[in-house]
Scaffold this active site. Sequence first.
Site, mmCIF file in Angstrom:
data_model
loop_
_atom_site.group_PDB
_atom_site.id
_atom_site.type_symbol
_atom_site.label_atom_id
_atom_site.label_comp_id
_atom_site.label_asym_id
_atom_site.label_seq_id
_atom_site.Cartn_x
_atom_site.Cartn_y
_atom_site.Cartn_z
ATOM 1 N N ASP A 21 0.850 -1.195 0.000
ATOM 2 C CA ASP A 21 0.000 0.000 0.000
ATOM 3 C C ASP A 21 0.885 1.244 0.000
ATOM 4 O O ASP A 21 2.015 1.217 0.496
ATOM 5 C CB ASP A 21 -0.846 0.087 1.275
ATOM 6 C CG ASP A 21 -1.752 -1.097 1.450
ATOM 7 O OD1 ASP A 21 -2.079 -1.757 0.457
ATOM 8 O OD2 ASP A 21 -2.111 -1.359 2.622
HETATM 9 N N1 URA Z 1 -1.174 -5.915 3.943
HETATM 10 C C1 URA Z 1 -1.647 -4.663 3.924
HETATM 11 O O1 URA Z 1 -2.685 -4.385 4.494
HETATM 12 N N2 URA Z 1 -0.954 -3.735 3.234
HETATM 13 C C2 URA Z 1 0.195 -3.983 2.606
HETATM 14 O O2 URA Z 1 0.794 -3.080 2.012
HETATM 15 C C3 URA Z 1 0.692 -5.298 2.642
HETATM 16 C C4 URA Z 1 -0.018 -6.250 3.313
#
Ligand code: URA
Length: 246
Positions: A110
Site C-alpha cells: 500500500d
Molecule cells: N497488507 C496490507 O494491508 N498492506 C500492505 O501493504 C501489505 C499487506
Amino acid sequence: MTTSRLDRLLANLGYGTRREVQQMVHAGAVTLDGAPVADAGLRLALSEDVHGRLRVGGAALDPLPGMALMLHKPLGVTCSHKEAGELVYDLLPPRWRARDPVLSTIGRLDKETTGLLLLTDDGALLHKVISPKRHVPKRYLATLARPLEGGEGVRFASGELRLEGEDRPLTPAVLEPLSPTTARLTVTEGRYHQVRRMFAAVGNHVESLHRERIGALDLPSDLAPGEHRLLKAADVAALFETTGAA
Ligand code: URA
C-alpha cells in the site's frame, strides 16, 4: 545460450530507440573489451560476462534481462506504473522505465506501507513468488491503534478467519506480539490490504505497517528508504527457503 543483436539489446535495456543506439555505436560510445564496437548488428551471447565486457558511454552496462531487485519502499509512494503522485519506479534509474521486458513489482505494498518490495522483469520469478500454491511467507511489523487483547494470535492461526466481504477463510497466519501495540505478523497469502483488514477483523486498526522479510530474505538494515539493491542468486534462493521464516 540466448543471443541478441547489440542494437536490439541496448534498445530493450532502455538506452534509446534502435536508431539512437545505432548512432551511439557509430559515435564510438559502445565498447566491448575496451574497443569501440563497429557494427551495431553484432550478435552477442547474453552470458553473465557480456555484462562486464560491454560499456556504454564509459559506464558499466545496466543489468541484463532477468534482473531482480529489492527496494526499501518509503511512505507515500505508490506501486503502480501510471497513477498520480510519486511511484516506486521514480526511485529507480529513469532508463529502467523503458526496458522491455518491463520491470514490475512482485505484488504490491500500500502507499502507506514501508519496507521490502521486490521488482523483476522475469515473469516466471514473479509468478513463483506470488503463487498461492508456494505459500511464500511475508513478515510485517504492525503498529496498532489499540492494545492487543490476547486472542488475536489464535484467531489468525485458526484458518477460519474471514475478511469482510470475502467467503474464503484466510490460511493460518502467525502473530508474534512485541508490545501491547506492536506485533509481527507472517502471512502466506497476498490479499488486498490483507494485514490491515486482518487487524480490522479483530477490532483493531493498523497505524503503521512495514514489511521486514519475504521467505528468508530480510530487508537489509543498511538499505535506507528509497534505496534499491540488485538481488544475487543467493537472495533469490532465500525467497523460497521457508525454514525459520515465520
Ligand atoms: N497488507 C496490507 O494491508 N498492506 C500492505 O501493504 C501489505 C499487506
